[in-house]
Design a protein around this motif. Sequence first.
Motif, PDB file in Angstrom:
ATOM      1  N   ALA A  60       0.664  -1.316  -0.160  1.00 51.68           N
ATOM      2  CA  ALA A  60      -0.032   0.199  -0.036  1.00 51.68           C
ATOM      3  C   ALA A  60       0.983   1.077   0.100  1.00 51.68           C
ATOM      4  CB  ALA A  60      -0.812   0.114   1.297  1.00 51.68           C
ATOM      5  N   GLN A  61       1.957   1.298   0.811  1.00 49.86           N
ATOM      6  CA  GLN A  61       2.976   2.525   0.874  1.00 49.86           C
ATOM      7  C   GLN A  61       3.454   2.692  -0.569  1.00 49.86           C
ATOM      8  OE1 GLN A  61       2.746   4.320   3.395  1.00 49.86           O
ATOM      9  NE2 GLN A  61       1.584   3.058   4.460  1.00 49.86           N
ATOM     10  N   VAL A  62       3.667   1.750  -1.171  1.00 48.03           N
ATOM     11  CA  VAL A  62       4.336   1.795  -2.630  1.00 48.03           C
ATOM     12  C   VAL A  62       3.665   2.113  -3.945  1.00 48.03           C
ATOM     13  CG1 VAL A  62       5.840   0.506  -4.317  1.00 48.03           C
ATOM     14  CG2 VAL A  62       6.280   0.328  -1.988  1.00 48.03           C
ATOM     15  N   THR A  63       2.280   1.687  -3.795  1.00 49.37           N
ATOM     16  CA  THR A  63       1.406   1.738  -4.810  1.00 49.37           C
ATOM     17  C   THR A  63       0.360   2.873  -4.652  1.00 49.37           C
ATOM     18  OG1 THR A  63      -0.062  -0.049  -3.913  1.00 49.37           O
ATOM     19  CG2 THR A  63       1.748  -0.811  -5.595  1.00 49.37           C
ATOM     20  N   ASP A  64       0.185   3.214  -3.371  1.00 50.06           N
ATOM     21  CA  ASP A  64      -0.862   4.225  -3.186  1.00 50.06           C
ATOM     22  C   ASP A  64      -0.360   5.575  -2.722  1.00 50.06           C
ATOM     23  OD1 ASP A  64      -3.303   5.656  -2.485  1.00 50.06           O
ATOM     24  OD2 ASP A  64      -4.128   3.864  -1.726  1.00 50.06           O
ATOM     25  N   THR A  65      -0.088   6.572  -3.551  1.00 51.71           N
ATOM     26  CA  THR A  65       0.523   7.735  -3.109  1.00 51.71           C
ATOM     27  C   THR A  65      -0.413   8.529  -1.932  1.00 51.71           C
ATOM     28  OG1 THR A  65       1.317   8.287  -5.311  1.00 51.71           O
ATOM     29  CG2 THR A  65       1.033  10.049  -3.846  1.00 51.71           C
ATOM     30  N   GLY A  66      -1.697   8.528  -2.230  1.00 54.34           N
ATOM     31  CA  GLY A  66      -2.459   9.016  -1.211  1.00 54.34           C
ATOM     32  C   GLY A  66      -2.207   8.221   0.144  1.00 54.34           C
ATOM     33  N   ARG A  67      -2.206   6.878   0.319  1.00 57.63           N
ATOM     34  CA  ARG A  67      -1.911   6.312   1.509  1.00 57.63           C
ATOM     35  C   ARG A  67      -0.445   6.644   2.087  1.00 57.63           C
ATOM     36  NH1 ARG A  67      -5.066   3.565   5.394  1.00 57.63           N
ATOM     37  NH2 ARG A  67      -3.866   1.774   6.140  1.00 57.63           N
ATOM     38  N   PHE A  68       0.454   6.727   1.351  1.00 55.12           N
ATOM     39  CA  PHE A  68       1.770   7.077   1.702  1.00 55.12           C
ATOM     40  C   PHE A  68       1.686   8.558   2.525  1.00 55.12           C
ATOM     41  CE2 PHE A  68       5.859   9.352   0.993  1.00 55.12           C
ATOM     42  CZ  PHE A  68       6.723   8.547   1.659  1.00 55.12           C
ATOM     43  N   VAL A  69       1.022   9.459   1.567  1.00 55.54           N
ATOM     44  CA  VAL A  69       0.950  10.707   2.136  1.00 55.54           C
ATOM     45  C   VAL A  69       0.114  10.856   3.381  1.00 55.54           C
ATOM     46  CG1 VAL A  69       0.071  13.443   1.737  1.00 55.54           C
ATOM     47  CG2 VAL A  69       0.994  11.953   0.036  1.00 55.54           C
ATOM     48  N   SER A  70      -0.906  10.077   3.553  1.00 56.96           N
ATOM     49  CA  SER A  70      -1.778  10.126   4.946  1.00 56.96           C
ATOM     50  C   SER A  70      -0.910   9.473   5.972  1.00 56.96           C
ATOM     51  CB  SER A  70      -3.014   9.442   4.628  1.00 56.96           C
ATOM     52  OG  SER A  70      -2.812   8.017   4.408  1.00 56.96           O
ATOM     53  N   THR A  71      -0.015   8.511   5.711  1.00 51.85           N
ATOM     54  CA  THR A  71       0.745   7.838   6.936  1.00 51.85           C
ATOM     55  C   THR A  71       1.772   8.877   7.125  1.00 51.85           C
ATOM     56  OG1 THR A  71       0.723   5.727   5.666  1.00 51.85           O
ATOM     57  CG2 THR A  71       2.566   6.157   7.286  1.00 51.85           C
ATOM     58  N   MET A  72       2.528   9.671   6.407  1.00 49.44           N
ATOM     59  CA  MET A  72       3.416  10.614   6.701  1.00 49.44           C
ATOM     60  C   MET A  72       2.927  12.091   7.271  1.00 49.44           C
ATOM     61  SD  MET A  72       5.833   8.494   6.976  1.00 49.44           S
ATOM     62  CE  MET A  72       7.329   9.701   7.210  1.00 49.44           C
TER      63      MET A  72
END
Length: 441
Positions: A60-72
Amino acid sequence: MTAESPDDRELEALRARVADLESQEPARRRHRVRSFFAAVLIVLAAVLTPLAVVASWSRAQVTDTGRFVSTMAPLASDPAVQGAVANRATDAIMQQLPISDLLNEVAPTDRPALNAALGRIGPALTDGLSGFVHSQVLNVVQSDAFAGIWEGILRNAHAAFTNVLTGQGGGAVQVKGDTVSLDLAPVIAQVKDRLVANGVGLAAKIPEVHTDFVLVQSDTVKKAQTGLRLLDLAGFWVPVLAVLCAVGGILLAVRHRRATVTTALAMAVAAGLLGIGLTVFRALYLDKLPTDVDQAAAAAIYDTLVRYLRAAVRMLLALGIVIALAAWLTGSGRRAGWVRQLWQAGLGAVRRAAERIGMRLGPVGRFVHRRKAWLGWGAVVVATIVLLTWGYPTAVVVLWIAVVLLAVLAVLEFLDTPPAEPSGIADGPSDASGDGKAGPA
């Protein structure tokens, strides 16, 4: 015809018993083989559960930009991270603003006196300039605009995040030895504009500065890269394999409900062990950081990075408990039967009380009575589909789906109107006793 003696009859019964046992032996062997392989599959499902959670997270962190941004993204408002970013950016800017360069803006006739004075007050001037720059950086990172700047950094970094997993580095995310860092160039550019606006003209000559803000620093980075690379390659298939092993173990088991309870609890325990591992590793990671690293910022970054992993752990714990409880309640155990009888008796009493004050269900009640099992299992299927299609379910989502499903089953039980009984028997206590059979509730 000679009459059979008691000994003959006893011998004949013994032979029949032996023959019966011999006929049952192949079935028992098959049951033992099935139970063995079912146990193997259930153990595999439990072992694969933590790997499936980590694989889903990394994918999810690699393929989903929105997920990565929401994580950090929450790091932008964390005071410890803001302070660490301000310190790192200040150091980078001060390397481009030495006091000696400020002399170029002083008139030649005044330089000798200033040079003599700098011998005594130079350190104070440097500290003063550094404090001023630091205050400007803090103004940037503590402003409402910093959230947008930080999100921009994260979105630019996401394209390079895949390189972190492959170990290539580059882009806004850098991997150097045992350190994973983020480029703060956009923050420094904002501070540069503020310095110029506040009268530090020399800041206009600062070139584009690329400086690193450490996200992760550990001697296990290389090992983590290898593990995440393997999990990223496995990606979608590790969770699928875990589910297939669980389903296969349940179907292969001789006692399906007991196997369902065991599988659900085993996978929940495995997820719980992953959660414990994340907590233990946090303490070990922070303990091994260099002394010059901000502990509070490092802890905030770690907690932010793994918060969705922890959410997944809580979700699996809740899901495992819900499934195990549902399988137990629908089983043939005595205590489970008591619970079902209380459920049916309680809702039946409410229905009869409503009928006494004028409620009439008519054909609806009769239809529900005929189709209650199908309607109940249909509600279970719908709840399962909702859970499977939910983007990133949490423990709260699982619990709410379970509560809504329980409410639907309660409504079905309330609407279930048995056929009219002969006169004189209706309203007796046997109406709400229930048959004790296992159903979806």
